[in-house]
Design a protein around this motif. Structure first.
Motif, PDB file in Angstrom:
ATOM      1  N   ASP A 623       1.082  -1.190  -0.053  1.00  0.00           N
ATOM      2  CA  ASP A 623      -0.164   0.116   0.178  1.00  0.00           C
ATOM      3  C   ASP A 623       0.961   1.278   0.059  1.00  0.00           C
ATOM      4  O   ASP A 623       0.582   2.307  -0.701  1.00  0.00           O
ATOM      5  N   TRP A 624       1.958   1.395   0.602  1.00  0.00           N
ATOM      6  CA  TRP A 624       2.786   2.263   0.926  1.00  0.00           C
ATOM      7  C   TRP A 624       3.858   2.561  -0.057  1.00  0.00           C
ATOM      8  O   TRP A 624       4.142   3.642  -0.366  1.00  0.00           O
ATOM      9  N   SER A 625       4.290   1.295  -0.748  1.00  0.00           N
ATOM     10  CA  SER A 625       5.138   1.522  -1.801  1.00  0.00           C
ATOM     11  C   SER A 625       5.045   0.260  -2.669  1.00  0.00           C
ATOM     12  O   SER A 625       4.271   0.542  -3.726  1.00  0.00           O
ATOM     13  N   ARG A 626       5.612  -0.911  -2.524  1.00  0.00           N
ATOM     14  CA  ARG A 626       5.634  -1.833  -3.436  1.00  0.00           C
ATOM     15  C   ARG A 626       6.020  -3.160  -2.813  1.00  0.00           C
ATOM     16  O   ARG A 626       7.066  -2.852  -2.027  1.00  0.00           O
ATOM     17  N   ARG A 627       5.657  -4.352  -3.238  1.00  0.00           N
ATOM     18  CA  ARG A 627       6.485  -5.444  -2.709  1.00  0.00           C
ATOM     19  C   ARG A 627       7.232  -5.828  -4.032  1.00  0.00           C
ATOM     20  O   ARG A 627       6.824  -6.279  -5.113  1.00  0.00           O
ATOM     21  N   PRO A 628       8.686  -6.036  -3.855  1.00  0.00           N
ATOM     22  CA  PRO A 628       9.371  -6.270  -4.906  1.00  0.00           C
ATOM     23  C   PRO A 628       9.456  -7.739  -5.426  1.00  0.00           C
ATOM     24  O   PRO A 628       9.236  -8.583  -4.684  1.00  0.00           O
ATOM     25  N   GLY A 629       9.254  -7.791  -6.780  1.00  0.00           N
ATOM     26  CA  GLY A 629       9.079  -9.126  -7.132  1.00  0.00           C
ATOM     27  C   GLY A 629      10.584  -9.593  -7.358  1.00  0.00           C
ATOM     28  O   GLY A 629      11.508  -8.812  -7.289  1.00  0.00           O
ATOM     29  N   ARG A 630      10.808 -10.881  -7.706  1.00  0.00           N
ATOM     30  CA  ARG A 630      11.994 -11.591  -7.894  1.00  0.00           C
ATOM     31  C   ARG A 630      12.849 -10.978  -9.006  1.00  0.00           C
ATOM     32  O   ARG A 630      14.061 -11.175  -9.064  1.00  0.00           O
ATOM     33  N   ASN A 631      12.275 -10.299 -10.067  1.00  0.00           N
ATOM     34  CA  ASN A 631      12.924  -9.912 -10.992  1.00  0.00           C
ATOM     35  C   ASN A 631      12.881  -8.149 -10.879  1.00  0.00           C
ATOM     36  O   ASN A 631      12.940  -7.666 -12.117  1.00  0.00           O
ATOM     37  N   GLU A 632      12.609  -7.733  -9.915  1.00  0.00           N
ATOM     38  CA  GLU A 632      12.554  -6.434  -9.680  1.00  0.00           C
ATOM     39  C   GLU A 632      13.597  -5.868  -8.662  1.00  0.00           C
ATOM     40  O   GLU A 632      13.872  -6.540  -7.514  1.00  0.00           O
ATOM     41  N   LEU A 633      14.240  -4.769  -8.872  1.00  0.00           N
ATOM     42  CA  LEU A 633      14.977  -3.928  -7.811  1.00  0.00           C
ATOM     43  C   LEU A 633      14.156  -2.778  -7.172  1.00  0.00           C
ATOM     44  O   LEU A 633      13.955  -1.862  -8.057  1.00  0.00           O
ATOM     45  N   LEU A 634      13.714  -2.914  -6.175  1.00  0.00           N
ATOM     46  CA  LEU A 634      12.941  -1.788  -5.473  1.00  0.00           C
ATOM     47  C   LEU A 634      13.793  -0.713  -4.832  1.00  0.00           C
ATOM     48  O   LEU A 634      14.600  -1.154  -4.044  1.00  0.00           O
ATOM     49  N   VAL A 635      13.591   0.554  -5.311  1.00  0.00           N
ATOM     50  CA  VAL A 635      14.344   1.587  -4.585  1.00  0.00           C
ATOM     51  C   VAL A 635      13.283   2.815  -4.231  1.00  0.00           C
ATOM     52  O   VAL A 635      12.753   3.171  -4.805  1.00  0.00           O
ATOM     53  N   GLU A 636      13.218   2.626  -2.820  1.00  0.00           N
ATOM     54  CA  GLU A 636      12.550   3.724  -2.212  1.00  0.00           C
ATOM     55  C   GLU A 636      13.252   5.193  -2.072  1.00  0.00           C
ATOM     56  O   GLU A 636      14.171   5.115  -1.215  1.00  0.00           O
ATOM     57  N   THR A 637      12.514   6.331  -2.331  1.00  0.00           N
ATOM     58  CA  THR A 637      13.378   7.504  -1.929  1.00  0.00           C
ATOM     59  C   THR A 637      12.413   8.507  -0.881  1.00  0.00           C
ATOM     60  O   THR A 637      11.324   8.544  -1.449  1.00  0.00           O
ATOM     61  N   LEU A 638      12.720   9.001   0.011  1.00  0.00           N
ATOM     62  CA  LEU A 638      11.939   9.940   0.856  1.00  0.00           C
ATOM     63  C   LEU A 638      12.793  10.871   1.374  1.00  0.00           C
ATOM     64  O   LEU A 638      14.277  10.817   1.776  1.00  0.00           O
ATOM     65  N   ARG A 639      12.356  11.889   2.088  1.00  0.00           N
ATOM     66  CA  ARG A 639      13.341  13.047   2.650  1.00  0.00           C
ATOM     67  C   ARG A 639      12.702  13.048   4.032  1.00  0.00           C
ATOM     68  O   ARG A 639      11.405  12.998   4.365  1.00  0.00           O
ATOM     69  N   SER A 640      13.527  13.454   4.993  1.00  0.00           N
ATOM     70  CA  SER A 640      13.185  13.490   6.559  1.00  0.00           C
ATOM     71  C   SER A 640      14.155  14.785   6.952  1.00  0.00           C
ATOM     72  O   SER A 640      14.966  15.363   5.978  1.00  0.00           O
ATOM     73  N   ARG A 641      14.213  15.080   8.157  1.00  0.00           N
ATOM     74  CA  ARG A 641      14.785  16.124   8.619  1.00  0.00           C
ATOM     75  C   ARG A 641      16.438  15.818   8.666  1.00  0.00           C
ATOM     76  O   ARG A 641      17.340  16.773   8.748  1.00  0.00           O
ATOM     77  N   GLU A 642      16.730  14.618   8.412  1.00  0.00           N
ATOM     78  CA  GLU A 642      18.240  14.153   8.363  1.00  0.00           C
ATOM     79  C   GLU A 642      18.678  14.290   6.842  1.00  0.00           C
ATOM     80  O   GLU A 642      20.018  14.315   6.695  1.00  0.00           O
ATOM     81  N   GLY A 643      17.716  14.284   5.988  1.00  0.00           N
ATOM     82  CA  GLY A 643      18.401  14.564   4.700  1.00  0.00           C
ATOM     83  C   GLY A 643      17.565  13.503   3.662  1.00  0.00           C
ATOM     84  O   GLY A 643      16.334  13.214   3.777  1.00  0.00           O
ATOM     85  N   THR A 644      18.064  13.010   2.524  1.00  0.00           N
ATOM     86  CA  THR A 644      17.232  12.227   1.796  1.00  0.00           C
ATOM     87  C   THR A 644      17.801  10.969   1.648  1.00  0.00           C
ATOM     88  O   THR A 644      18.972  10.691   1.753  1.00  0.00           O
ATOM     89  N   HIS A 645      16.914   9.694   1.896  1.00  0.00           N
ATOM     90  CA  HIS A 645      17.120   8.472   1.999  1.00  0.00           C
ATOM     91  C   HIS A 645      16.677   7.742   1.053  1.00  0.00           C
ATOM     92  O   HIS A 645      15.706   7.903   0.287  1.00  0.00           O
ATOM     93  N   HIS A 646      17.756   6.876   0.464  1.00  0.00           N
ATOM     94  CA  HIS A 646      17.523   5.998  -0.569  1.00  0.00           C
ATOM     95  C   HIS A 646      17.754   4.617  -0.049  1.00  0.00           C
ATOM     96  O   HIS A 646      18.666   4.055   0.390  1.00  0.00           O
ATOM     97  N   PHE A 647      16.648   3.687  -0.192  1.00  0.00           N
ATOM     98  CA  PHE A 647      16.589   2.448   0.145  1.00  0.00           C
ATOM     99  C   PHE A 647      16.624   1.460  -0.943  1.00  0.00           C
ATOM    100  O   PHE A 647      15.802   1.632  -1.777  1.00  0.00           O
ATOM    101  N   LEU A 648      17.556   0.488  -1.104  1.00  0.00           N
ATOM    102  CA  LEU A 648      17.661  -0.314  -2.049  1.00  0.00           C
ATOM    103  C   LEU A 648      17.382  -1.745  -1.458  1.00  0.00           C
ATOM    104  O   LEU A 648      18.084  -1.954  -0.685  1.00  0.00           O
ATOM    105  N   PHE A 649      16.591  -2.420  -2.182  1.00  0.00           N
ATOM    106  CA  PHE A 649      15.875  -3.723  -1.656  1.00  0.00           C
ATOM    107  C   PHE A 649      16.568  -4.992  -2.488  1.00  0.00           C
ATOM    108  O   PHE A 649      16.079  -5.327  -3.409  1.00  0.00           O
ATOM    109  N   THR A 650      17.786  -5.361  -2.173  1.00  0.00           N
ATOM    110  CA  THR A 650      18.469  -6.565  -3.094  1.00  0.00           C
ATOM    111  C   THR A 650      18.378  -7.915  -2.385  1.00  0.00           C
ATOM    112  O   THR A 650      18.646  -8.804  -3.063  1.00  0.00           O
ATOM    113  N   PHE A 651      18.161  -7.997  -1.348  1.00  0.00           N
ATOM    114  CA  PHE A 651      18.180  -9.344  -0.578  1.00  0.00           C
ATOM    115  C   PHE A 651      19.388 -10.132  -0.816  1.00  0.00           C
ATOM    116  O   PHE A 651      19.233 -11.310  -1.181  1.00  0.00           O
ATOM    117  N   LEU A 652      20.538  -9.537  -0.928  1.00  0.00           N
ATOM    118  CA  LEU A 652      21.708 -10.315  -1.153  1.00  0.00           C
ATOM    119  C   LEU A 652      22.433 -10.709   0.385  1.00  0.00           C
ATOM    120  O   LEU A 652      23.445 -11.219   0.427  1.00  0.00           O
TER     121      LEU A 652
END
Length: 858
Positions: A623-652
């Protein structure tokens, strides 16, 4: 084979097919590997061949049957010991606890067969008096470790003393295979084959994915003379999960799982005997105290077992585990609170391997085991007899571990077990072995080179590498020639020998590949040894401060010469020691299964209790982003008081993510000359950029940007340039230099502190970097950082695979269930002065839960 079949019948057993096959193969002169599940009689499958051979030889020689004798590993009468058969079998085991149990088992069988055999141990725990007796005469069966075998090979009399060996067994071969201890074992076996050309070598393994490779490493170049024997037995292994009453929608690590304490206690109460496995010694200490706090009446009915405890304490626990009765035992020391038998033992990997505890009827695994094979290994500690059911109950410490338990059970059902890859050409182990052999009767150069190339590890040893190694042990290499203490061998009439006996004595103190720098001995004020603890922890305590060790609250009196004196504390609470190396990375096979279960196309996977429990969390992620599939790399980007966050979900897994995070940060920094923080867990990476980075980048990073940042081109060059490789390599070089013998060992009474060892290794490192940059030990340290610490091979494979994957960029308004644990990991690792890390995490967690509840209401 009849004597052995009769012995089985006397116990009410019948031999398995794989046991008979192994006996026959041995008698036909073959070597091999027996692969069988836990409790399927692996030990007797490889012990039977040598025993039958001895019985047949006695019959051919018309020798009278000797009077049965107590052939034990603790023989008390020297005249009886001296009259037994000479050394015939060397049994190599990876762990001391396993050695004790194996020696007892073999001695009992030898006695039942009326063999005139003695069975003894030789490990680091063996007393000096026993070692002295073994100098005079070795037993018929020697149960030992790779390190102790190397020590035996270092004595000048070893060729004569080991000349009668007919066979070697390597127990739990999979535990050694992918380590330097495995290479040390390969070298020891090669030496024994040279001394005994007809030597037969057999290995045992229960959980291994690359069996053919394991056989070829154990029995190199033997072809059809090496046989793989599989047990045609289906082990009934049942994996169940203790589900929490509610599942956090924003799971995060750092917990001990204590919210499940009551459920675990109820589970313990439902069984006769339980092993509770924790992944770290610190967790074991905390859980032991927490269980006793809840059930103080269990004092003396539960125990703790881990590798830092003193040998006598470990042996006592192991002995009690074999007893079924819980009646009080008057022979136990007063005040210790011990009873015969135990309700449960809280333990770590110190009890992972094949110790035979038939009284254990269930295993509890707290926290994800991070590997399919590890869960199978631990589950097999219960039902440790043929035909019995092995039961393991899994306890999640956070919600995402539910997926890992579900995936591990699927892997067990499909027999998908992780492979253990052998190590290639570690030169630090090689130079140590060359010095060992030079002390043990010496060697001729051409013959030794041929012997080494006959092993799997050194089959590709080049002439240049060989010449470098010989120069290193003869002179210390090109930079240390002026120092006589590095001239460790010398040539006498074409044969290489140790330079002098003092060097040999010092060398024996340093034999082995297990590094344990900074270990402090713990001693009670009455002189009783408790075990060891890391110097970094104990040195931060002041006299009078309390800490927890072995399940007891202790108070530090003081520390001197790497020995800490303690006494019982009046408080029940104290700091819990942290030991290095306790965090397992998620295995490749298990991570692939986890990713498949998160795949949105896999809704059918919600067919077991764990996945049904985690479903609301995955739905919120979608609902808030996406459930990454096996053939997908999900990258979530958001901003907070700390700066810009990039989350990469590679499951490695965290090892690969450490390298990947450093790589992406390095490539980002080429664009913006600002600090970038990389944080990683087993599931993904967070790249935190300061606010100013947004203006410098001028746009949001999208798929094309990520493809450039995640390219496999120039991977090795960029990694070496960005990894603060000097510090990483310095740390790894300390291990390499210790194994190679550059750091002078000290006598047991005068150990060196971690600061002294670090200073010595860094001095060598700096000298080599400046004056001998091509030093092969430096090269090895760099290679080990890339291969072992950062798993660069798996990283390269992953980046190549990304070429064909879709990169999905989303921009959620707040941390998602997948992102929150990575953010929390960074907060936990930081020092926050105005607000404790836990308080900050809980505050943000409440905000996210409130937002999630509002979404649900809408």
């Amino acid at each position: 084979m009849q004597p052995l079949l009769d012995a089985f019948a006397s116990r009410g057993w019948s031999a398995f097919t794989h046991q008979v096959r192994a006996w026959q193969a041995y008698l036909n002169g073959k070597s091999g590997l027996v692969h069988a599940p836990t409790g399927a009689g692996k030990t007797l499958s490889v012990f039977g061949g040598p025993a039958l051979e001895a019985l047949a030889q006695r019959h051919r020689n018309y020798l009278p049957t000797p009077k049965p004798s107590p052939a034990t590993h603790a023989t008390r009468r020297p005249n009886l010991r001296a009259s037994t058969d000479p050394l015939r079998l060397v049994w190599i085991t990876p762990m001391r606890a396993l050695a004790n149990d194996t020696a007892h088992h073999l001695a009992t069988t030898a006695s039942e067969l009326e063999l005139n055999w003695s069975v003894e141990l030789r490990t680091s725990d063996t007393s000096q008096a026993k070692r002295q007796k073994q100098k005079e005469r070795l037993p018929t069966v020697l149960v030992t470790t790779p390190e102790s075998l190397s020590v035996l090979l270092s004595y000048g009399s070893s060729p004569e003393r080991l000349a009668s060996v007919r066979s070697v067994v390597v127990d739990e071969w999979h535990e050694l295979l992918s380590t330097k201890r495995g290479v040390q074992t390969e070298l020891g076996l090669a030496r024994l084959r040279t001394l005994n050309p007809g030597l037969r070598v057999w290995g045992l393994s229960a959980t291994l994915g690359n069996l053919d490779e394991a056989l070829s490493v154990l029995c190199p170049g033997m072809g059809h003379q090496a046989e793989m024997i599989h047990a045609e037995i289906e082990k009934d292994l049942r994996v169940q999960t203790l589900l929490p009453e509610s599942v956090d929608r924003f799971p995060w690590g750092g917990h001990m799982g204590l919210r499940m304490l009551d459920a675990v206690i109820r589970r313990i109460e439902s069984g006769e005997r339980t092993l509770v496995f924790l992944n770290t010694r610190a967790q074991a200490e905390i859980w032991f105290r927490s269980i006793l706090d809840q059930r103080p009446e269990w004092l003396g009915q539960i125990a703790i077992h881990h590798g830092s405890l003193d040998r006598t304490l470990r042996l006592r626990v192991e002995g009690l585990l074999r007893q079924r009765s819980t009646a009080p035992n008057d022979e136990q020391p007063a005040g210790d609170g011990w009873r015969m038998g135990l309700r449960a033992v809280i333990c770590t990997s110190s009890l992972d391997l094949g110790v035979d505890f038939p009284a254990v009827d269930q295993v509890i695994q707290v926290g994800s085991p991070k590997g399919i094979g590890r869960l199978m290994q631990r589950a097999g500690r219960s039902g440790h007899s043929p035909g019995e059911v092995s039961r393991v109950w899994c306890v999640p410490t956070h919600a995402f571990e539910l997926i890992e338990f579900s995936s591990a059970r699927e892997g067990i059902e499909k027999k998908d077990v992780e492979p253990r890859r052998p190590i290639e050409k570690p030169l630090d182990v090689l130079v140590q072995h060359l010095i060992t052999t030079s002390a043990g009767g010496g060697f001729e150069e051409h013959a030794m080179l041929s012997e080494l190339r006959g092993t799997h590890a050194y089959r590709n040893l080049s002439d240049d590498d060989w010449r470098w190694c010989m120069d290193f042990i003869e002179h210390g290499g090109s930079t240390l020639r002026a120092y006589s203490r590095f001239a460790k061998v010398k040539s006498i009439e074409g044969r290489w020998h140790i330079a002098d006996e003092k060097i040999a004595r010092l060398h024996r103190l340093g034999i082995g590949t297990i590094t344990s720098d900074g270990v402090v001995k713990l001693v009670m004020n009455n002189g009783k040894n408790l075990g060891t603890i890391e110097e970094g922890f104990i040195s931060r305590l002041e006299p009078g401060q309390a800490f927890i060790f072995g399940g007891r609250a202790l108070e530090l009196i003081g520390m001197r010469d790497m020995t800490a004196r303690v006494r019982p504390a009046t408080k029940k609470r104290g700091a819990v020691p942290q030991w290095a190396g306790g965090r397992f990375p998620l295995s490749t096979m298990l991570s692939e299964k986890v990713r498949a279960r998160i795949d949105p196309a896999g809704d059918a996977v919600f067919d077991d209790p764990e996945m049904r429990a985690i479903r609301p969390v995955l739905n919120l992620q979608a609902d808030w982003s996406r459930r990454p599939g096996r053939n997908e790399l999900l990258v979530e980007t958001l901003r907070s008081r700390e700066g810009t966050h990039h989350f990469l979900f590679t499951f490695l897994g965290r090892l690969v993510h450490e390298g990947l995070g450093a790589l992406v940060a390095f490539r980002m920094k080429r664009r913006i000359d600002l600090p970038i923080t990389a944080t990683f867990t087993d599931y993904g990476i967070e790249m935190l950029l300061p606010h100013a980075a947004g203006d410098m980048l001028q746009h949001r990073l999208e798929e094309s940007d990520w493809r450039e940042l995640l390219s496999d081109e120039m991977l090795l060059e960029d990694l070496l340039a960005c990894l603060n490789s000097g510090e990483l390599t310095r740390r790894q070089f300390r291990e390499v230099s210790r194994v190679a013998g550059l750091l002078v060992p000290t006598s047991p009474g005068s150990p060196r502190s971690v600061r002294q060892l670090q200073a010595s290794s860094e001095l060598f490192y700096d000298v080599f970097v400046e004056f001998d940059p091509g030093n092969l030990l430096l090269e090895q340290a760099r290679r080990e950082v890339l291969d072992r610490q950062l798993d660069v091979g798996r990283l390269r494979t992953a980046l190549v695979g990304l070429r064909n994957q879709h990169i999905i960029c989303t921009f959620p308004e707040s941390f998602t269930p997948l992102a929150f644990p990575i953010w929390a990991q960074r907060i936990q690792s930081q020092t926050i002065t105005m607000e404790a890390a836990g308080e900050r995490i809980e505050r943000v967690l409440k905000q996210l839960e409130s937002a999630a509840s509002a979404d649900k209401r809408r």
